[in-house]
Design a protein around this motif. Structure first.
Motif, PDB file in Angstrom:
ATOM      1  N   PHE A 235       4.400  -1.571   3.341  1.00 26.36           N
ATOM      2  CA  PHE A 235       3.543   0.047   2.970  1.00 26.36           C
ATOM      3  C   PHE A 235       4.242   0.929   3.163  1.00 26.36           C
TER       4      PHE A 235
ATOM      5  N   ARG B 217      -4.927  -3.262   6.070  1.00 24.80           N
ATOM      6  CA  ARG B 217      -4.590  -4.176   6.042  1.00 24.80           C
ATOM      7  C   ARG B 217      -4.327  -5.746   6.887  1.00 24.80           C
TER       8      ARG B 217
ATOM      9  N   ILE C 256       1.082  -0.772  -0.287  1.00 23.14           N
ATOM     10  CA  ILE C 256       0.114   0.211  -0.054  1.00 23.14           C
ATOM     11  C   ILE C 256       0.645   1.683   0.171  1.00 23.14           C
TER      12      ILE C 256
ATOM     13  N   ILE D 238      -1.655  -6.755   4.615  1.00 23.64           N
ATOM     14  CA  ILE D 238      -0.985  -6.661   3.758  1.00 23.64           C
ATOM     15  C   ILE D 238      -0.152  -6.230   4.157  1.00 23.64           C
ATOM     16  N   ASP D 239       1.307  -6.450   5.028  1.00 23.69           N
ATOM     17  CA  ASP D 239       1.889  -6.044   5.590  1.00 23.69           C
ATOM     18  C   ASP D 239       3.489  -5.058   5.561  1.00 23.69           C
TER      19      ASP D 239
END
Length: 260
Positions: free
Chosen positions: A63, A55, A42, A60-61
């Protein structure tokens, strides 16, 4: 250099539609990318605490937050670029005289320098997030502040742009602008991640729609502007997809050849 690809997604107007909802096709597309072995990240102007739920939902980790000022790779902080404290203190004093409130933001929380202001309420409510800045006029002292929100009407930022060259001012709402370190951008944060991972430029992709996405869209070879994007963002991108509420993410990924 690794041969896998990485795809960066802006949030508002890109992953999330105008009602701040994540279209099902966008969610499915992201998991399809992950199943194919691609890295998904992101890149947003939001604070980390403003998109923790997203997240988690998308698993998702990695960003880029605060328009590049606070970068996390695989759950670990990779890069930090806070605002100049002395200049921020001066700007805050001038803004107070002009009845332009400020919200100070670090990686954990946000605090306003006034107890209440209609501009803050209207701007923050447009984000449709659970958090709202509480009052702490001294929150910016002796701590790293990665971004501030300055609340004022269009064109009123001119006096600050002329006075404070240490900062860049980027409008995100008719009543508010982001205040970030001069020269800071999502593009810089992205470069920190891609360099660390060793991902070639030809395998870098980015999706965005706003003024704060322009540097990112210009830098990334395979950049995609949403159909609902600002005209300047479309001009900066290599490709233009359909709008966020017309399966723009899925269609854009097909257009660049990442999905069929």
């Amino acid at each position: 250099m690794t041969e896998k690809s990485i795809i960066f997604f802006d949030i508002d107007g890109t992953l999330l539609d105008h009602d701040k909802k994540l279209p099902l096709t966008a969610k499915e597309a992201i998991f399809s990318l992950k199943d194919l072995g691609h890295e998904v990240a992101i890149a947003t102007g939001r604070a980390p605490f403003m998109f923790a739920d997203l997240r988690e939902e998308l698993e998702i980790d990695t960003f880029v937050s605060y328009n590049g000022q606070y970068v996390v790779l695989n759950g670990q902080v990779l890069y930090k670029n806070p605002l100049d404290q002395e200049a921020l203190h001066s700007l805050t004093e001038l803004a107070l005289k002009n009845d332009h409130p400020i919200v100070f933001m670090d990686h954990e929380d946000m605090k306003a320098n006034v107890a209440h202001h209609d501009y803050i309420v209207e701007s923050m409510e447009s984000l449709k997030i659970a958090q709202f800045p509480s009052h702490d006029p001294l929150y910016h002292e002796d701590r790293d502040i990665y971004q501030s929100l300055l609340f004022l009407q269009d064109q009123e930022e001119t006096i600050y742009e002329e006075e404070y060259k240490q900062f860049d001012f980027i409008r995100w709402h008719p009543l508010s602008i982001d205040v970030i370190p001069a020269g800071g951008s999502k593009a810089i944060g992205i470069d920190k991640i891609t360099t660390e991972l060793g991902i070639h430029k030809g395998n870098q992709y980015a999706f965005g729609d706003g003024l704060n996405d322009i540097e990112m869209l210009r830098q990334i070879t395979n950049s995609v502007a949403m159909g609902n994007a600002h005209p300047s963002a479309k001009q900066a991108a290599a490709f233009v997809t359909s709008s966020v509420d017309e399966d723009g993410i899925l269609q854009g990924l097909k257009k660049v050849g990442l999905l069929k």
